[in-house]
Scaffold this motif. Structure first.
Motif, PDB file in Angstrom:
ATOM      1  N   VAL A  50     -46.595  41.704 -98.866  1.00 49.06           N
ATOM      2  CA  VAL A  50     -46.736  40.927 -97.537  1.00 49.06           C
ATOM      3  C   VAL A  50     -47.285  39.765 -98.772  1.00 49.06           C
ATOM      4  O   VAL A  50     -47.034  37.687 -98.039  1.00 49.06           O
ATOM      5  N   HIS A  51     -48.291  39.934 -99.743  1.00 54.62           N
ATOM      6  CA  HIS A  51     -48.906  39.233-100.098  1.00 54.62           C
ATOM      7  C   HIS A  51     -47.476  38.359-101.498  1.00 54.62           C
ATOM      8  O   HIS A  51     -47.654  37.319-101.755  1.00 54.62           O
ATOM      9  N   ALA A  52     -46.647  39.127-101.943  1.00 51.91           N
ATOM     10  CA  ALA A  52     -45.901  38.745-103.041  1.00 51.91           C
ATOM     11  C   ALA A  52     -44.910  37.695-102.333  1.00 51.91           C
ATOM     12  O   ALA A  52     -44.514  36.399-102.927  1.00 51.91           O
ATOM     13  N   ALA A  53     -44.755  37.530-101.241  1.00 49.94           N
ATOM     14  CA  ALA A  53     -44.036  36.647-100.332  1.00 49.94           C
ATOM     15  C   ALA A  53     -44.556  35.584-100.083  1.00 49.94           C
ATOM     16  O   ALA A  53     -44.536  34.184 -99.136  1.00 49.94           O
ATOM     17  N   GLY A  54     -46.230  35.318 -99.941  1.00 53.46           N
ATOM     18  CA  GLY A  54     -47.251  34.313-100.095  1.00 53.46           C
ATOM     19  C   GLY A  54     -47.576  33.460 -99.061  1.00 53.46           C
ATOM     20  O   GLY A  54     -48.502  33.480 -98.525  1.00 53.46           O
ATOM     21  N   PHE A 130     -42.835  49.486 -89.080  1.00 52.82           N
ATOM     22  CA  PHE A 130     -42.562  49.865 -90.186  1.00 52.82           C
ATOM     23  C   PHE A 130     -43.005  51.471 -90.712  1.00 52.82           C
ATOM     24  O   PHE A 130     -43.386  51.763 -90.316  1.00 52.82           O
ATOM     25  N   ASP A 131     -41.758  52.060 -90.694  1.00 56.68           N
ATOM     26  CA  ASP A 131     -41.808  53.691 -90.747  1.00 56.68           C
ATOM     27  C   ASP A 131     -41.918  54.324 -91.938  1.00 56.68           C
ATOM     28  O   ASP A 131     -41.569  53.804 -93.052  1.00 56.68           O
ATOM     29  N   ALA A 132     -42.690  55.061 -92.145  1.00 54.73           N
ATOM     30  CA  ALA A 132     -43.640  55.725 -93.674  1.00 54.73           C
ATOM     31  C   ALA A 132     -42.780  57.230 -93.620  1.00 54.73           C
ATOM     32  O   ALA A 132     -42.626  57.758 -92.456  1.00 54.73           O
ATOM     33  N   PRO A 133     -41.698  57.769 -94.456  1.00 51.39           N
ATOM     34  CA  PRO A 133     -41.393  59.062 -94.748  1.00 51.39           C
ATOM     35  C   PRO A 133     -42.445  59.946 -94.233  1.00 51.39           C
ATOM     36  O   PRO A 133     -43.685  60.110 -94.911  1.00 51.39           O
ATOM     37  N   TYR A 145     -37.731  54.934 -97.861  1.00 48.60           N
ATOM     38  CA  TYR A 145     -39.290  54.863 -97.908  1.00 48.60           C
ATOM     39  C   TYR A 145     -38.880  53.374 -98.434  1.00 48.60           C
ATOM     40  O   TYR A 145     -38.892  51.942 -98.475  1.00 48.60           O
ATOM     41  N   ALA A 146     -37.948  53.363-100.016  1.00 46.90           N
ATOM     42  CA  ALA A 146     -37.928  51.290-100.779  1.00 46.90           C
ATOM     43  C   ALA A 146     -36.965  51.265 -99.765  1.00 46.90           C
ATOM     44  O   ALA A 146     -37.291  49.715 -99.882  1.00 46.90           O
ATOM     45  N   GLU A 151     -35.972  46.149 -96.932  1.00 46.07           N
ATOM     46  CA  GLU A 151     -36.187  45.153 -95.510  1.00 46.07           C
ATOM     47  C   GLU A 151     -37.320  44.257 -95.292  1.00 46.07           C
ATOM     48  O   GLU A 151     -36.470  43.511 -94.680  1.00 46.07           O
ATOM     49  N   LEU A 152     -38.475  44.617 -94.997  1.00 46.31           N
ATOM     50  CA  LEU A 152     -39.643  44.161 -95.087  1.00 46.31           C
ATOM     51  C   LEU A 152     -39.771  42.730 -96.207  1.00 46.31           C
ATOM     52  O   LEU A 152     -39.895  41.698 -95.711  1.00 46.31           O
TER      53      LEU A 152
END
Length: 391
Positions: A50-54, A130-133, A145-146, A151-152
């Motif tokens: 999220v942070h990387a997307a600004g 957001f599904d986590a393994p 997970y990757a 996709e996110l």
């Protein structure tokens, strides 16, 4: 660095904590046209992406102790926890109208259903379940997970109107690595000197990190540590306890204060686990998505939110915490109707009882107001520990 006294720093944190309109996040968004805010529910999401997307990752932890829930009750039955109902209440009342998207991690069925309700209510918003393994083999859970994170990333890139590059993610990983190191320093300092860093203060400091940008939160923690170290505070004859089970719906601030007032220093906890979920730095070289995936699979916190296939290892994280923090006992504090925490408790108790680790159990809701019974229970627990230690 600022030299504000510790009381002034915590007062600023408490103002953020009490502000359910999220003025700080609104100011951040309004400062630059086009900025976006992405809300997320407990327990863990990869905020780095999220942070990387600004965008600003905004922790949504329910309506707290004072919010009256009216509309939210219409969406859920009465026999579930309170956090989804108060979160719906905030959204319907416009307190989250500036939030451009919401992420719902796979903590339980209630939060899963909340993501569906959100999609029905706010069709113009970005919503991500957001599904986590729960399989931690790299060739199975790691691949899954990757792909979830890619996709996110792609979804946020579309929302933000710009590509999110690997270098963007690497820079954000570095920002959160530093933030996590300072979070751990605050926890270590509280464990070493609990009378200098009361848990109510540490809690407010960490809650500020759910609203502020990580860079600003890191500076705030550095400032707090300097001020807390310089403060002259009396050491009390309290016992040392680990507080566990409160990883999702948060207890009222008064509950944390009551535990300490009753004679318990909280030397470790699982409150706001997102800031301590990853246990080591994430490498900033190589494929950043793969690095985040491996960190989740191999170096993440053990809690009720994470499947442990080996029953013999269930609760080992808590035993390790008791030993590392030199705790005298454990307080299981779970929200009412919290399936993950309440189902885990008997299994974990079966591990700590043979080791002679004292424990008690309390339940709460985020709006619990009667603290006297809890204070009496924890006070008796603290006195019992002192008596056993003296015998």
């Amino acid at each position: 660095m600022s030299t504000r006294p510790v009381g002034e720093i915590i007062a600023a944190c408490e103002e953020i904590f009490e502000d359910l309109s999220f003025a700080k996040a609104r100011e951040w968004k309004a400062a630059v046209p086009g900025r976006k805010v992405i809300g997320y529910m407990p327990v863990y999401v990869p905020r780095e992406i999220v942070h990387a997307a600004g965008m600003l990752p905004l922790g949504i932890l329910g309506g707290g102790a004072d919010m009256e829930v009216i509309h939210g009750d219409a969406y859920y039955q009465s026999y579930i926890c309170r956090i989804p109902r108060s979160t719906i209440e905030m959204a319907i009342n416009g307190k989250l109208d500036f939030v451009d998207g919401m992420m719902f991690p796979s903590i339980c069925d209630v939060i899963r259903n909340l993501s569906g309700i959100w999609k029905l209510l706010f069709k113009d918003k970005y919503v991500r379940y957001f599904d986590a393994p729960q399989n931690f083999r790299e060739e199975v859970g790691g691949v899954f997970y990757a792909n979830e994170m890619r996709e996110l990333r792609d979804g946020l890139a579309k929302l933000g109107g710009r590509e999110v590059s690997d270098d963007d993610i690497r820079r954000s990983i570095a920002v959160y690595n530093e933030n996590r190191r300072w979070v751990n320093q605050v926890y270590d300092f509280r464990s070493d000197f609990p009378w200098k860093a009361p848990s109510a203060e540490v809690y407010l400091l960490m809650r500020a990190g759910m609203v502020l940008p990580p860079e600003e939160h890191t500076l705030l923690m550095r400032e707090y540590l300097a001020a807390a170290e310089a403060a002259n505070r009396p050491m009390r004859d309290n016992c040392r306890v680990v507080l566990t089970g409160a990883f999702c719906e948060q207890p009222p601030l008064n509950l944390i204060k009551s535990l300490e007032m009753s004679g318990c220093y909280i030397v470790d906890d699982d409150l706001m686990l997102v800031s301590r979920w990853l246990l080591t730095d994430v490498p900033t070289e190589g494929d950043p998505i793969e690095n985040l995936s491996r960190a989740f699979l191999l170096h993440s916190a053990e809690t009720a939110a994470k499947y442990e296939p080996d029953v013999a290892k269930k609760g080992s994280y808590l035993i390790d915490s008791v030993r590392k923090r030199k705790a005298d006992g454990v307080i299981f504090a779970a929200p009412s109707f919290c399936d993950p925490a309440l189902l885990d408790k008997p299994m974990i108790i079966s591990r700590i009882e043979p080791l002679g680790i004292p424990y008690i159990h309390i339940q709460y809701a985020e709006n619990s107001s009667q603290m006297q019974p809890i204070r009496e229970q924890s006070g008796t627990f603290a006195d019992s520990i002192k008596l056993w230690s003296a015998s």
